[in-house]
Design an enzyme around this catalytic site. Structure first.
Site, PDB file in Angstrom:
ATOM      1  CG  LEU A  13     -95.322  -4.402 -36.403  1.00 35.24           C
ATOM      2  CD1 LEU A  13     -95.656  -5.849 -36.040  1.00 35.24           C
ATOM      3  CD2 LEU A  13     -93.895  -4.332 -36.953  1.00 35.24           C
ATOM      4  CB  ILE A  14     -94.040   1.362 -36.134  1.00 34.87           C
ATOM      5  CG1 ILE A  14     -95.422   1.805 -36.598  1.00 34.87           C
ATOM      6  CG2 ILE A  14     -92.972   2.354 -36.572  1.00 34.87           C
ATOM      7  CD1 ILE A  14     -95.987   2.937 -35.762  1.00 34.87           C
ATOM      8  CB  CYS A  46     -92.079   2.356 -31.272  1.00 32.24           C
ATOM      9  SG  CYS A  46     -92.844   2.050 -32.872  1.00 32.24           S
ATOM     10  CB  SER A  47     -87.438   3.141 -27.734  1.00 30.20           C
ATOM     11  OG  SER A  47     -86.327   3.322 -28.605  1.00 30.20           O
ATOM     12  CB  SER A  48     -86.405   7.612 -29.257  1.00 34.43           C
ATOM     13  OG  SER A  48     -85.418   6.946 -30.038  1.00 34.43           O
ATOM     14  N   GLY A  49     -87.716   8.893 -31.560  1.00 30.95           N
ATOM     15  CA  GLY A  49     -87.601   9.330 -32.945  1.00 30.95           C
ATOM     16  C   GLY A  49     -88.848   9.144 -33.777  1.00 30.95           C
ATOM     17  N   GLY A  72     -90.187   6.554 -35.035  1.00 22.81           N
ATOM     18  CA  GLY A  72     -91.038   5.445 -34.641  1.00 22.81           C
ATOM     19  C   GLY A  72     -91.980   5.827 -33.520  1.00 22.81           C
ATOM     20  CB  SER A  85     -80.900   8.161 -44.858  1.00 24.67           C
ATOM     21  OG  SER A  85     -80.102   9.316 -44.701  1.00 24.67           O
ATOM     22  CE1 TYR A 120     -78.142   5.471 -40.633  1.00 24.71           C
ATOM     23  CE2 TYR A 120     -78.156   7.177 -42.316  1.00 24.71           C
ATOM     24  CZ  TYR A 120     -78.814   6.453 -41.333  1.00 24.71           C
ATOM     25  OH  TYR A 120     -80.131   6.710 -41.057  1.00 24.71           O
TER      26      TYR A 120
END
Length: 331
Positions: free
Chosen positions: A43-44, A47-50, A52, A178, A191
């Site tokens: 499960l991730i 996931c809409s971009s990048g 993911g 990061s 961040y």
């Protein structure tokens, strides 16, 4: 406490000596060119971009059953993934999860477990946002949103999948952090604070999950040309518009640039991150690293990771109660 038998535990001095070599590995070790993820239910989030979106397709093509989650469904990105799965006969399922919602997290994980016919094998905590600017300019709306998404969201997902993983006595949790979870760039908003929290939370979780045979890996990407830059400008621009002048006045040049970041010049291959995660999933349980730095260029956190690991073992490695947990993670 359950018995600890998944790793050969090293005594304090020997473990400390071994740390430098293991902690300094910045790039993935040599593994099979095409890891086999057959039988893995993953499960991730985000996931809409990048990372993911790239990871969802990558793991599915390597044989995994993938649950790609994103918020605000229906949306074009969800339909694209569903069509890809149908066209290429991938075992890929799109589920709505907004990591800010306790209810959606619980329902989404339950749905994934229902489709899978049992607990999940892997969680990839990836969904996140960035809001730039001086710390003083970050109002409470921005601060709450950043921590709720980047820190509490990861916590919600981990708590949702862990009962099932503990029941099956196996699992793997990834936290996409990061470089800025170990080093700090001025004017980066909260961040680094978010990612420092992620680093601490998931290292602690790694120790606590040793008795349950569940591995935890913190991924530390450098800068990659993903949609995070576009979304960051939207959030940062909105903050700049509503921020109070009394706070903006101290940083006129920095505030003028807020919401205008440009990541288009970055050329590193964003697939580095999904490839590294896939390679780690394919490693035998108990041999997976606590941290993996992934970057197309500099990796400034390497020495910090080495010293942190050595310090943990030197401090707690000989403790009768906690030493076995710490050494099991860092051996």
């Amino acid at each position: 406490m359950p018995s600890i038998d998944r790793r050969t535990l090293l005594a304090g001095a020997a473990a400390t000596t071994a740390l430098a070599a293991s902690a300094s590995r910045a790039q993935p070790d040599a593994v099979a060119a095409t890891p086999d993820l057959s039988g893995k239910a993953i499960l991730i989030t985000g996931c809409s971009s990048g990372f993911g979106r790239l990871g969802a397709e990558h793991y599915a093509r390597l044989g995994a059953k993938v649950f790609a989650t994103m918020r605000n469904i229906p949306r074009p990105e969800a339909e694209e993934l569903r069509q890809l799965a149908a066209d290429d006969k991938l075992d890929l399922h799109v589920i709505e999860i907004d990591v800010l919602s306790d209810e959606q997290v619980a329902q989404g994980v339950a749905e994934a477990e229902r489709i899978n016919g049992g607990p999940l094998d892997v969680l990839v905590n990836n969904a996140g946002i960035g809001i730039s600017g001086p710390v003083e300019v970050q109002d409470m709306e921005a601060t709450r949103l950043a921590f709720d998404t980047n820190v509490f969201g990861y916590h919600r997902l981990a708590r949702a999948v862990l009962p099932g993983m503990r029941a099956q006595k196996s699992g793997q949790i990834f936290a996409v952090s990061s470089q800025l979870g170990r080093v700090i760039v001025p004017y980066g908003g909260h961040y680094s604070a978010n990612k420092f929290a992620v680093e601490a939370m998931f290292e602690q979780l790694a120790y606590e999950l040793v008795p349950h045979n569940i591995d935890v890996t913190i991924i530390e990407p450098g800068g990659y040309p993903t949609e995070v830059w576009v979304n960051r400008n939207i959030y940062t621009g909105a903050l700049k518009e509503r921020a109070e002048e009394i706070h903006k006045a101290g940083y006129p040049e920095v505030v003028a640039r807020m919401g205008t970041e440009d990541g288009s010049g970055r050329t590193a291959d964003a697939m580095d991150v999904p490839r590294a995660i896939a390679e780690i999933i394919a490693l035998p349980a108990g041999t997976r690293p606590l941290r993996r730095a992934v970057s197309g260029s500099a990796i400034p956190q390497t020495q910090i990771n080495e010293v942190a690991a050595q310090t943990q073992v030197a401090w707690l490695g000989r403790s009768e109660a906690l030493g076995p947990l710490v050494r099991a993670v860092h051996d």
